[in-house]
Design a protein around this motif. Structure first.
Motif, mmCIF file in Angstrom:
data_model
loop_
_atom_site.group_PDB
_atom_site.id
_atom_site.type_symbol
_atom_site.label_atom_id
_atom_site.label_comp_id
_atom_site.label_asym_id
_atom_site.label_seq_id
_atom_site.Cartn_x
_atom_site.Cartn_y
_atom_site.Cartn_z
ATOM 1 N N VAL A 1 37.495 55.814 41.025
ATOM 2 C CA VAL A 1 38.391 56.258 39.958
ATOM 3 C C VAL A 1 39.830 56.309 40.452
ATOM 4 N N ASP A 2 40.036 56.796 41.665
ATOM 5 C CA ASP A 2 41.389 56.880 42.217
ATOM 6 C C ASP A 2 41.963 55.510 42.531
ATOM 7 N N ARG A 3 41.097 54.570 42.855
ATOM 8 C CA ARG A 3 41.581 53.254 43.287
ATOM 9 C C ARG A 3 41.948 52.356 42.122
ATOM 10 N N VAL A 4 41.154 52.363 41.069
ATOM 11 C CA VAL A 4 41.392 51.415 39.972
ATOM 12 C C VAL A 4 41.863 52.087 38.691
ATOM 13 N N GLY A 5 41.819 53.413 38.621
ATOM 14 C CA GLY A 5 42.309 54.111 37.435
ATOM 15 C C GLY A 5 41.199 54.572 36.515
ATOM 16 N N GLY A 6 41.428 55.718 35.881
ATOM 17 C CA GLY A 6 40.412 56.306 35.018
ATOM 18 C C GLY A 6 40.077 55.463 33.807
ATOM 19 N N ARG A 7 41.087 54.832 33.214
ATOM 20 C CA ARG A 7 40.836 54.036 32.018
ATOM 21 C C ARG A 7 39.911 52.861 32.316
ATOM 22 N N THR A 8 40.143 52.167 33.431
ATOM 23 C CA THR A 8 39.311 51.018 33.808
ATOM 24 C C THR A 8 37.881 51.454 34.086
ATOM 25 N N VAL A 9 37.721 52.558 34.822
ATOM 26 C CA VAL A 9 36.377 53.047 35.142
ATOM 27 C C VAL A 9 35.664 53.517 33.871
ATOM 28 N N ALA A 10 36.391 54.178 32.970
ATOM 29 C CA ALA A 10 35.787 54.629 31.717
ATOM 30 C C ALA A 10 35.274 53.447 30.906
ATOM 31 N N ALA A 11 36.084 52.390 30.809
ATOM 32 C CA ALA A 11 35.662 51.209 30.058
ATOM 33 C C ALA A 11 34.432 50.568 30.697
ATOM 34 N N ALA A 12 34.448 50.426 32.021
ATOM 35 C CA ALA A 12 33.298 49.835 32.712
ATOM 36 C C ALA A 12 32.058 50.696 32.539
ATOM 37 N N SER A 13 32.218 52.022 32.598
ATOM 38 C CA SER A 13 31.081 52.928 32.448
ATOM 39 C C SER A 13 30.450 52.800 31.066
ATOM 40 N N LEU A 14 31.287 52.719 30.043
ATOM 41 C CA LEU A 14 30.772 52.623 28.679
ATOM 42 C C LEU A 14 30.122 51.262 28.432
#
Length: 325
Positions: free
Chosen positions: A192-205
């Protein structure tokens, strides 16, 4: 603007005290209304503990590391939820009174541990007004988090019944979800810290939605359990990702309020899934409930990709500056 010392610790102490009172009240209750009142007190205490502890933890980390810190901190709650029923069941073998005494002892130990911890230092807080409870920038991550929670709530309400009615493997369903959830949370929080919360949230969903596609599209137990594992992996990083987005979009003094409000959407998503998923399952069959969860994940993905979920550039520039120093 007032100056408070150790605000997070004070909230945690208050919440732990309420939790202990709620436990004691349930142990001594002689009527149903007393149990209900004690549960309300205990619930308020648990909410205060989480809402106060997370900002307390944040103050030990620079802003660019708070996403992963939130993810690892959240493991404490999930570990308690996983181990609590097991510990209570073992204690209950010695009698109900022994189980309650153990819970009270754990609550007392938790309170004593918090009292012995150092405070997080001075905190500047604005005057408490009704409008301060509405934090600018928290709406998108809150909605995103609640929609991710809808999938977990659907699995909790419908999965065992669905597996029992056809594919099989009901004994393994929820343990596979929990195991995948914990494994990905431990291994992936730093992403999350490396690529950003928005990117991780999208990938998670996306992963969560893919899991529900697999569950709906297969008739085998192995296929359904693979889908469950994907949903668990998708849900696992929803919290640290949403926290990262909420922090980046909220004023610094209101970060705790933003995340406290955001976490309530997790409970709201689970509640909605329990009712909505149950109605869909009863009316159209179990798979219809999973289709509903799939739709919720897709809507959450749209929210995650919307401009309203984008981290603010000024905060990102500040975080990059802190990393360079």
């Amino acid at each position: 603007m007032g100056r408070r010392r150790g605000a997070g610790k004070h909230v945690v102490v208050l919440g732990a005290t309420f939790t202990l009172v709620g436990i004691t009240g349930q142990a001594l209750a002689g009527a149903e209304w007393q149990v209900l009142v004690s549960r309300v007190v205990m619930g308020a205490g648990e909410a205060a503990v989480f809402s106060g502890a997370l900002p307390w933890v944040w103050r030990q980390f620079p802003p660019h590391r708070r996403g992963s810190a939130s993810g690892l901190f959240g493991l404490s709650m999930w570990s308690g939820l996983a181990l609590g029923p097991l510990v209570a069941s073992v204690a209950n073998l010695a009698g109900e009174r022994a189980a309650w005494l153990l819970l009270a002892a754990l609550g007392t130990g938790s309170l004593g541990f918090v009292l012995g911890c150092p405070s997080s230092g001075p905190v500047r807080l604005p005057p408490l007004r009704l409008r301060t409870l509405r934090v600018r920038g928290a709406a998108a991550p809150s909605l995103m988090f609640g929609l991710a929670a809808y999938g977990y709530g659907t699995l909790s309400a419908v999965l065992v019944l669905y597996l029992d009615s056809g594919p099989g493997g009901s004994v393994l369903g929820l343990p596979i979800f929990a195991g995948t959830f914990l494994l990905i949370r431990i291994a992936g929080s730093r992403v999350v810290d490396r690529v950003g919360g928005r990117t991780v949230a999208a990938a998670s969903l996306i992963v969560e939605a893919l899991g529900f596609v697999v569950i709906v599209g297969t008739d085998s137990a192995a296929g359904a359990l693979i889908g469950v594992a994907l949903v668990g992996g998708g849900c696992s990083l929803a919290f640290p990702a949403a926290v990262s987005v909420a922090i980046s979009r909220s004023p610094r003094h209101a970060a705790g309020t933003a995340v406290a409000g955001m976490t309530s959407f997790w409970d709201l998503g689970i509640l909605t899934a329990g009712v909505g998923g149950g109605l869909l399952a009863m009316t159209f069959g179990h798979r219809a409930a999973f289709v509903g969860a799939l739709v919720a994940a897709i809507v959450g993905l749209v929210v995650a990709l919307s401009p309203y979920a984008t981290e603010r550039r000024s905060r990102m520039r500040e975080d990059r500056r802190m990393r360079d120093e």
